[in-house]
Motif scaffolding. Structure first.
Motif, PDB file in Angstrom:
ATOM      1  N   ARG A 177      73.308  44.213 -17.054  1.00 50.96           N
ATOM      2  CA  ARG A 177      71.985  43.813 -17.529  1.00 50.96           C
ATOM      3  C   ARG A 177      71.281  44.994 -18.208  1.00 50.96           C
ATOM      4  N   LEU A 178      71.389  46.189 -17.616  1.00 47.82           N
ATOM      5  CA  LEU A 178      70.775  47.391 -18.207  1.00 47.82           C
ATOM      6  C   LEU A 178      71.430  47.747 -19.537  1.00 47.82           C
ATOM      7  N   GLU A 179      72.744  47.540 -19.638  1.00 47.47           N
ATOM      8  CA  GLU A 179      73.444  47.788 -20.902  1.00 47.47           C
ATOM      9  C   GLU A 179      72.995  46.781 -21.962  1.00 47.47           C
ATOM     10  N   GLN A 180      72.975  45.502 -21.590  1.00 47.03           N
ATOM     11  CA  GLN A 180      72.606  44.457 -22.554  1.00 47.03           C
ATOM     12  C   GLN A 180      71.166  44.607 -23.035  1.00 47.03           C
ATOM     13  N   ALA A 181      70.299  45.086 -22.146  1.00 47.42           N
ATOM     14  CA  ALA A 181      68.891  45.253 -22.511  1.00 47.42           C
ATOM     15  C   ALA A 181      68.655  46.527 -23.320  1.00 47.42           C
ATOM     16  N   GLY A 182      69.675  47.364 -23.463  1.00 45.88           N
ATOM     17  CA  GLY A 182      69.534  48.573 -24.271  1.00 45.88           C
ATOM     18  C   GLY A 182      69.033  49.786 -23.526  1.00 45.88           C
ATOM     19  N   PHE A 183      68.891  49.705 -22.199  1.00 46.93           N
ATOM     20  CA  PHE A 183      68.488  50.878 -21.424  1.00 46.93           C
ATOM     21  C   PHE A 183      69.625  51.880 -21.330  1.00 46.93           C
ATOM     22  N   ILE A 184      70.853  51.390 -21.292  1.00 47.64           N
ATOM     23  CA  ILE A 184      72.039  52.244 -21.335  1.00 47.64           C
ATOM     24  C   ILE A 184      72.649  52.034 -22.711  1.00 47.64           C
ATOM     25  N   THR A 185      72.680  53.096 -23.501  1.00 47.19           N
ATOM     26  CA  THR A 185      73.147  52.956 -24.883  1.00 47.19           C
ATOM     27  C   THR A 185      74.561  53.469 -25.099  1.00 47.19           C
ATOM     28  N   GLY A 186      75.167  54.094 -24.086  1.00 47.53           N
ATOM     29  CA  GLY A 186      76.536  54.558 -24.229  1.00 47.53           C
ATOM     30  C   GLY A 186      76.895  55.538 -23.135  1.00 47.53           C
ATOM     31  N   TYR A 187      78.148  55.918 -23.140  1.00 47.64           N
ATOM     32  CA  TYR A 187      78.674  56.883 -22.184  1.00 47.64           C
ATOM     33  C   TYR A 187      79.438  57.920 -22.989  1.00 47.64           C
ATOM     34  N   GLU A 188      79.344  59.186 -22.587  1.00 46.35           N
ATOM     35  CA  GLU A 188      80.019  60.227 -23.353  1.00 46.35           C
ATOM     36  C   GLU A 188      80.514  61.331 -22.444  1.00 46.35           C
ATOM     37  N   ALA A 189      81.452  62.106 -22.973  1.00 49.79           N
ATOM     38  CA  ALA A 189      81.964  63.270 -22.247  1.00 49.79           C
ATOM     39  C   ALA A 189      81.188  64.502 -22.702  1.00 49.79           C
ATOM     40  N   HIS A 190      80.901  65.393 -21.769  1.00 49.71           N
ATOM     41  CA  HIS A 190      80.263  66.667 -22.098  1.00 49.71           C
ATOM     42  C   HIS A 190      81.378  67.693 -22.281  1.00 49.71           C
ATOM     43  N   ILE A 191      81.431  68.301 -23.456  1.00 48.40           N
ATOM     44  CA  ILE A 191      82.495  69.229 -23.827  1.00 48.40           C
ATOM     45  C   ILE A 191      82.043  70.655 -23.582  1.00 48.40           C
ATOM     46  N   ASN A 192      82.908  71.460 -22.955  1.00 45.02           N
ATOM     47  CA  ASN A 192      82.646  72.895 -22.792  1.00 45.02           C
ATOM     48  C   ASN A 192      83.162  73.579 -24.055  1.00 45.02           C
ATOM     49  N   LEU A 193      82.297  73.718 -25.035  1.00 49.23           N
ATOM     50  CA  LEU A 193      82.674  74.239 -26.351  1.00 49.23           C
ATOM     51  C   LEU A 193      83.235  75.654 -26.279  1.00 49.23           C
ATOM     52  N   THR A 194      82.757  76.465 -25.330  1.00 50.60           N
ATOM     53  CA  THR A 194      83.238  77.848 -25.227  1.00 50.60           C
ATOM     54  C   THR A 194      84.714  77.918 -24.865  1.00 50.60           C
ATOM     55  N   LYS A 195      85.266  76.866 -24.281  1.00 52.00           N
ATOM     56  CA  LYS A 195      86.699  76.837 -23.960  1.00 52.00           C
ATOM     57  C   LYS A 195      87.544  76.469 -25.179  1.00 52.00           C
ATOM     58  N   ILE A 196      86.898  75.981 -26.228  1.00 53.12           N
ATOM     59  CA  ILE A 196      87.613  75.509 -27.410  1.00 53.12           C
ATOM     60  C   ILE A 196      87.512  76.492 -28.571  1.00 53.12           C
ATOM     61  N   THR A 197      86.295  76.982 -28.817  1.00 50.36           N
ATOM     62  CA  THR A 197      86.076  77.827 -29.993  1.00 50.36           C
ATOM     63  C   THR A 197      84.777  78.614 -29.852  1.00 50.36           C
ATOM     64  N   ASP A 198      84.608  79.600 -30.694  1.00 47.51           N
ATOM     65  CA  ASP A 198      83.335  80.305 -30.780  1.00 47.51           C
ATOM     66  C   ASP A 198      82.377  79.450 -31.610  1.00 47.51           C
ATOM     67  N   SER A 199      81.112  79.555 -31.300  1.00 45.13           N
ATOM     68  CA  SER A 199      80.118  78.810 -32.073  1.00 45.13           C
ATOM     69  C   SER A 199      78.782  79.532 -31.994  1.00 45.13           C
ATOM     70  N   VAL A 200      77.897  79.145 -32.895  1.00 42.39           N
ATOM     71  CA  VAL A 200      76.549  79.695 -32.948  1.00 42.39           C
ATOM     72  C   VAL A 200      75.586  78.518 -32.982  1.00 42.39           C
ATOM     73  N   THR A 201      74.546  78.597 -32.170  1.00 45.74           N
ATOM     74  CA  THR A 201      73.476  77.596 -32.212  1.00 45.74           C
ATOM     75  C   THR A 201      72.304  78.212 -32.950  1.00 45.74           C
ATOM     76  N   VAL A 202      71.750  77.450 -33.892  1.00 44.47           N
ATOM     77  CA  VAL A 202      70.640  77.921 -34.703  1.00 44.47           C
ATOM     78  C   VAL A 202      69.552  76.856 -34.709  1.00 44.47           C
ATOM     79  N   PHE A 203      68.331  77.262 -34.375  1.00 47.10           N
ATOM     80  CA  PHE A 203      67.174  76.402 -34.543  1.00 47.10           C
ATOM     81  C   PHE A 203      66.531  76.761 -35.868  1.00 47.10           C
ATOM     82  N   THR A 204      66.148  75.747 -36.629  1.00 47.19           N
ATOM     83  CA  THR A 204      65.579  75.974 -37.952  1.00 47.19           C
ATOM     84  C   THR A 204      64.288  75.191 -38.114  1.00 47.19           C
ATOM     85  N   GLU A 205      63.232  75.916 -38.485  1.00 51.39           N
ATOM     86  CA  GLU A 205      61.965  75.270 -38.847  1.00 51.39           C
ATOM     87  C   GLU A 205      62.031  74.963 -40.332  1.00 51.39           C
ATOM     88  N   VAL A 206      61.711  73.743 -40.715  1.00 49.07           N
ATOM     89  CA  VAL A 206      61.740  73.340 -42.119  1.00 49.07           C
ATOM     90  C   VAL A 206      60.371  72.811 -42.525  1.00 49.07           C
TER      91      VAL A 206
END
Length: 170
Positions: free
Chosen positions: A46-75
């Motif tokens: 019922r919660l899925e059909q009503a749109g309260f639950i919109t999906g399920y996902e896996a949380h990836i530990n990016l540091t185990k896969i590759t180097d990356s940089v996070t950047v916040f940008t004001e536009v």
């Protein structure tokens, strides 16, 4: 579902538990929220059909896969008509490295969060955006050094009034 759907304490507990572990078995979820498995599964559906639950996902530990940089940008956009905002939002929607885009109040128009391979990669991405003539007047970049706190769950219980069931439009 049409109209308003009331979320009760059990619905909220189901949402809290699913935020913690989207792969929890229905039996364990039912136990955690004080229901038997069949009514628990009905509530989840019922919660899925009503749109309260919109999906399920896996949380990836990016540091185990590759180097990356996070950047916040004001536009800041050069124009501030509705069409200017729509043009910008439509153009950035398909930028793979763009993880979040927020229209905000204050001294600039948007706050963006990018994840890129490197600072050079970020510069390539932002230069492509500038070259696309999507209305960017100026931008400021903030490179993330460390992220000591990152949460993926929203604090449902503290955001919802505890004493009365809350009506949510569905």
């Amino acid at each position: 579902m049409n109209g308003l759907m009331k979320l009760d304490r059990i619905d909220i507990n189901i949402l809290v538990q699913l935020q913690k572990d989207g792969r929890i078995s229905n039996v364990n979820l039912a136990d955690a929220v004080g229901l038997s498995p069949s009514p628990c599964l009905q509530r989840v559906k019922r919660l899925e059909q009503a749109g309260f639950i919109t999906g399920y996902e896996a949380h990836i530990n990016l540091t185990k896969i590759t180097d990356s940089v996070t950047v916040f940008t004001e536009v800041t956009l050069s124009g501030h008509r509705r069409e200017d905002f729509m043009k910008f939002e439509n153009a950035v929607r398909d930028v793979d490295e763009l993880m979040e885009c927020h229209l905000i109040t204050g001294g600039y128009d948007y706050l963006l969060r990018f994840i890129t391979r490197s600072i050079e990669h970020y510069q390539e991405v932002i230069e492509k955006m500038l070259d696309a003539q999507i209305g960017i007047d100026k931008y400021f970049s903030y490179i993330v050094i460390k992220s000591p706190i990152m949460k993926s769950s929203v604090p449902l219980r503290s955001l919802i009034a505890r004493h009365n069931p809350v009506d949510f439009g569905v």
